[in-house]
Design a protein around this motif. Structure first.
Motif, short mmCIF file in Angstrom:
data_model
loop_
_atom_site.label_atom_id
_atom_site.label_comp_id
_atom_site.label_asym_id
_atom_site.label_seq_id
_atom_site.Cartn_x
_atom_site.Cartn_y
_atom_site.Cartn_z
N VAL A 1 51.57 38.72 29.04
CA VAL A 1 51.78 37.28 29.10
C VAL A 1 52.85 36.84 28.11
O VAL A 1 53.75 36.05 28.43
N HIS B 1 50.67 36.64 37.28
CA HIS B 1 50.09 35.83 36.21
C HIS B 1 49.90 34.40 36.72
O HIS B 1 50.80 33.81 37.29
N VAL C 1 45.69 37.55 34.44
CA VAL C 1 46.61 38.52 35.03
C VAL C 1 45.85 39.32 36.07
O VAL C 1 44.76 39.83 35.80
#
Length: 233
Positions: free
Chosen positions: A50, A98, A105
């Motif tokens: 992320v 995402h 995720v």
């Protein structure tokens, strides 16, 4: 035996013990397996994904978050190395997405590979994996297979599987060190096999809760000696 069993904490160096209750054996298996499985996916870093993936340029305006991926990766592979350059964790997938609204995720066709400091190897595969953006939770779903190959004592892994877990769902929690499944799971370890309709395992409390009908099968040494030997393919 009641479905719920309070298990003793892990003992020190292993000593030869006969007629050990099977719930103690199961606790030992899961205590070995749980931390490794958590490290396989979480150490690879859903949070790392992320933080290091490119973010879309919103032009300074904030749009309402919808359950749509803000980025995707196809045919990806991630690797993590230790300070000496040795490969420790590898994650591969057919596609990763995402979702900013839930900060999760998702990975399709996931394959996880972790190499321990002692050379042991853990491989996990599933149709899909879902992890929180902060790496606190992980779910494996669909044809879940986890295999652990113990160390050969020379820095590598043995060719034979030491521990195998099969099922359709596993849910792991990093901070509380818990593992759950509401669907049947089969655990095989050497000549021992455990079938569970569902379970909750708390590694910190050393507690294992069985759900539904659970069975265990242990093959005696006499039975193993009576089997004809076969050569490897």
């Amino acid at each position: 035996m009641s479905p719920a069993a309070r298990l003793a904490p892990a003992a020190g160096p292993r000593r030869p013990v006969s007629n050990k209750p099977w719930v103690w054996r199961v606790q030992g298996l899961l205590s070995t397996y749980l931390p490794v499985l958590l490290m396989v996916f979480l150490a690879a870093g859903t949070s790392w994904l992320v933080k290091n993936s490119p973010q879309p340029d919103d032009g300074g305006t904030e749009a309402p978050l919808r359950h749509e991926p803000d980025y995707q990766m196809q045919g990806f592979g991630l690797q993590r190395f230790d300070p000496t350059g040795g490969l420790r964790v590898e994650v591969e997938g057919r596609e990763m997405r995402h979702y900013p609204d839930t900060d999760t995720v998702e990975v399709d066709g996931v394959r996880l590979r972790s190499i321990g400091q002692d050379g042991s190897l853990v491989i996990a595969t599933a149709q899909r994996a879902v992890g929180n953006g902060d790496g606190s939770e992980m779910q494996l779903m669909g044809d879940v297979l986890v295999q652990r190959y113990p160390t050969d004592g020379r820095g590598g892994a043995q060719p034979r599987v030491g521990l195998e877990i099969r099922g359709e769902f596993l849910h792991a929690f990093l901070h509380t060190e818990q593992l759950r499944s509401h669907l049947p799971v089969r655990v095989s370890y050497g000549h021992t096999e455990l079938q569970m309709q569902g379970f909750e395992f708390d590694n910190l409390k050393g507690r294992l809760l069985f759900k539904g009908r659970s069975t265990a099968r242990f093959e005696s040494s006499a039975a193993r000696r009576s089997k004809p030997s076969s050569s490897a393919p």
